[in-house]
Design an enzyme around this catalytic site. Sequence first.
Site, PDB file in Angstrom:
ATOM      1  N   ASN A   1       0.255  -2.612   5.696  1.00 33.02           N
ATOM      2  CA  ASN A   1       0.744  -3.698   5.932  1.00 33.02           C
ATOM      3  C   ASN A   1       2.264  -3.709   6.348  1.00 33.02           C
ATOM      4  O   ASN A   1       3.077  -2.760   5.979  1.00 33.02           O
ATOM      5  CB  ASN A   1       0.932  -4.538   4.771  1.00 33.02           C
TER       6      ASN A   1
ATOM      7  N   CYS B   1       0.846  -1.056   0.072  1.00 33.48           N
ATOM      8  CA  CYS B   1      -0.037   0.017  -0.213  1.00 33.48           C
ATOM      9  C   CYS B   1       0.793   1.264  -0.009  1.00 33.48           C
ATOM     10  O   CYS B   1       1.888   0.921   0.446  1.00 33.48           O
ATOM     11  CB  CYS B   1      -0.942   0.086   1.287  1.00 33.48           C
TER      12      CYS B   1
HETATM   13  C1  LIG Z   1      -4.134  -6.101   3.899  1.00 31.19           C
HETATM   14  C2  LIG Z   1      -4.474  -4.526   3.905  1.00 31.19           C
HETATM   15  C3  LIG Z   1      -2.805  -3.994   3.720  1.00 31.19           C
HETATM   16  C4  LIG Z   1      -2.483  -3.737   2.456  1.00 31.19           C
HETATM   17  C5  LIG Z   1      -1.273  -4.177   1.961  1.00 31.19           C
HETATM   18  O1  LIG Z   1      -0.495  -3.747   2.382  1.00 31.19           O
HETATM   19  N1  LIG Z   1      -1.462  -5.519   1.482  1.00 31.19           N
HETATM   20  C6  LIG Z   1      -0.241  -6.160   0.912  1.00 31.19           C
HETATM   21  C7  LIG Z   1      -0.355  -7.616   1.140  1.00 31.19           C
HETATM   22  S1  LIG Z   1       1.247  -8.298   1.036  1.00 31.19           S
HETATM   23  O2  LIG Z   1       2.201  -7.665   2.187  1.00 31.19           O
HETATM   24  O3  LIG Z   1       1.780  -7.924  -0.281  1.00 31.19           O
HETATM   25  O4  LIG Z   1       1.144  -9.622   1.341  1.00 31.19           O
HETATM   26  C8  LIG Z   1      -4.689  -4.104   5.534  1.00 31.19           C
HETATM   27  C9  LIG Z   1      -4.751  -2.591   5.621  1.00 31.19           C
HETATM   28  C10 LIG Z   1      -5.807  -2.384   6.783  1.00 31.19           C
HETATM   29  C11 LIG Z   1      -6.382  -3.928   7.360  1.00 31.19           C
HETATM   30  C12 LIG Z   1      -7.591  -4.210   7.959  1.00 31.19           C
HETATM   31  C13 LIG Z   1      -7.598  -3.358   9.379  1.00 31.19           C
HETATM   32  C14 LIG Z   1      -9.017  -3.547  10.070  1.00 31.19           C
HETATM   33  C15 LIG Z   1      -8.881  -4.923  10.377  1.00 31.19           C
HETATM   34  C16 LIG Z   1      -7.942  -5.617  11.285  1.00 31.19           C
HETATM   35  C17 LIG Z   1      -7.931  -6.970  11.707  1.00 31.19           C
HETATM   36  O5  LIG Z   1      -7.157  -7.440  12.605  1.00 31.19           O
HETATM   37  C18 LIG Z   1      -8.170  -7.911  10.316  1.00 31.19           C
HETATM   38  C19 LIG Z   1      -8.970  -7.402   9.353  1.00 31.19           C
HETATM   39  C20 LIG Z   1      -9.105  -5.987   9.046  1.00 31.19           C
HETATM   40  C21 LIG Z   1     -10.229  -5.639   8.272  1.00 31.19           C
HETATM   41  C22 LIG Z   1      -7.855  -5.593   8.248  1.00 31.19           C
HETATM   42  C23 LIG Z   1      -7.509  -6.462   7.151  1.00 31.19           C
HETATM   43  C24 LIG Z   1      -6.187  -6.081   6.380  1.00 31.19           C
HETATM   44  O6  LIG Z   1      -5.058  -6.671   7.189  1.00 31.19           O
HETATM   45  C25 LIG Z   1      -6.218  -4.603   5.961  1.00 31.19           C
HETATM   46  C26 LIG Z   1      -7.119  -4.500   4.771  1.00 31.19           C
END
Ligand SMILES: C[C@H](CCC(=O)NCCS(=O)(=O)O)[C@H]1CC[C@H]2[C@@H]3CC[C@@H]4C[C@H](O)CC[C@]4(C)[C@H]3C[C@H](O)[C@]12C
Length: 324
Positions: free
Chosen positions: A79, A2
């Site tokens: 993340n 992100c």
């Molecule tokens: C994944 C996203 C970051 C994007 C990113 O960087 N993606 C790279 C992945 S990779 O590194 O390339 O593999 C992050 C950012 C915010 C997060 C939510 C925060 C609230 C809530 C917290 C709870 O505990 C778990 C569920 C929850 C809905 C979370 C889900 C997920 O974690 C979200 C969407």
Amino acid sequence: MCTAATYTTKDHYFGRNLDLEFSYNETVTVTPRNYPFQFRKVKALESHYAMIGMAFVVDNYPLYYDATNEKGLSMAGLNFPENADYKQETEGKDNVTPFEFIPWILGQCSTIKEVKELLGRINLININFSEKLPLSPLHWMISDRNESITVESVKEGLKIYDNPVGILTNNPTFDIQIFNLNNYVNVTREVPENRFSNAIALDIYSRGMGGIGIPGDLSSSSRFVKAVFTKLNSVSGTSESESISQFFHILGSVNQERGCVRLAEDTYEITIYSSCCNIDKGVYYYKTYENSQITGVDMHNENLNSQNLVSYPLIKEQQIKIQN
Ligand SMILES: C[C@H](CCC(=O)NCCS(=O)(=O)O)[C@H]1CC[C@H]2[C@@H]3CC[C@@H]4C[C@H](O)CC[C@]4(C)[C@H]3C[C@H](O)[C@]12C
């Protein structure tokens, strides 16, 4: 991965790209002042600042990814795998889970100065929302109109960095991201001069050659450099239209197109949405991977004294205007 960013013209803006291979059912959600915010270990906030942002709402609880409150204070979770380390509950601290962190801060603070005071007492604890929604490894950018900080809960404890560039991506830790900018000291938006050697004539055969060296790949440290360069060199008019257009172009400089980052057979990371909130006016704008039209939700069009969440499902299809 992100990318989050701030930007100032006449007004102040805060937003992010959310890059992922799938999407929860996130919605633009307004939490009004009298929605009772429950927390696992600290006492509920029965009334608090209203906020708007992107959230996955589960059991009437807004799990915010990024949000802005009515005072303009803004916060985004990104993340931070392998580095994020959440702690055991500790007596005498404000024990807050990562999924409660945005409401806890935005509910009570209006400036970074106030945030720093609250952070002095906080302990980010390792309690998940549910079996289905485990702990996510995150770090955060928090910004008011004038400054930004980065918050990282790591093995050694809670780190709070001033963020002078107003950009956050993912790994590595923020001190390293900032240090890495030193390597790009020679990059310029100006027409470059030949500093390579006087012994050879070198031609400036294209515009933009001063930028050669800025990374173009989609890794988080490369996106950090690219986004900082784009933002710090940004020039735009000050109208709302010009400002948000420029903001989406800054985020667009680190956009993830489907196909370029493969995670598994048929699974690719893409920019699911890009957001841009006018933090002075409380208007949250977004685009999605397939909807290039900018859609806006104005928190002040809602009853901010109510107790009930208001959620707008994302418009995800292209809105094409045929001109003839
Ligand atoms: C994944 C996203 C970051 C994007 C990113 O960087 N993606 C790279 C992945 S990779 O590194 O390339 O593999 C992050 C950012 C915010 C997060 C939510 C925060 C609230 C809530 C917290 C709870 O505990 C778990 C569920 C929850 C809905 C979370 C889900 C997920 O974690 C979200 C969407």
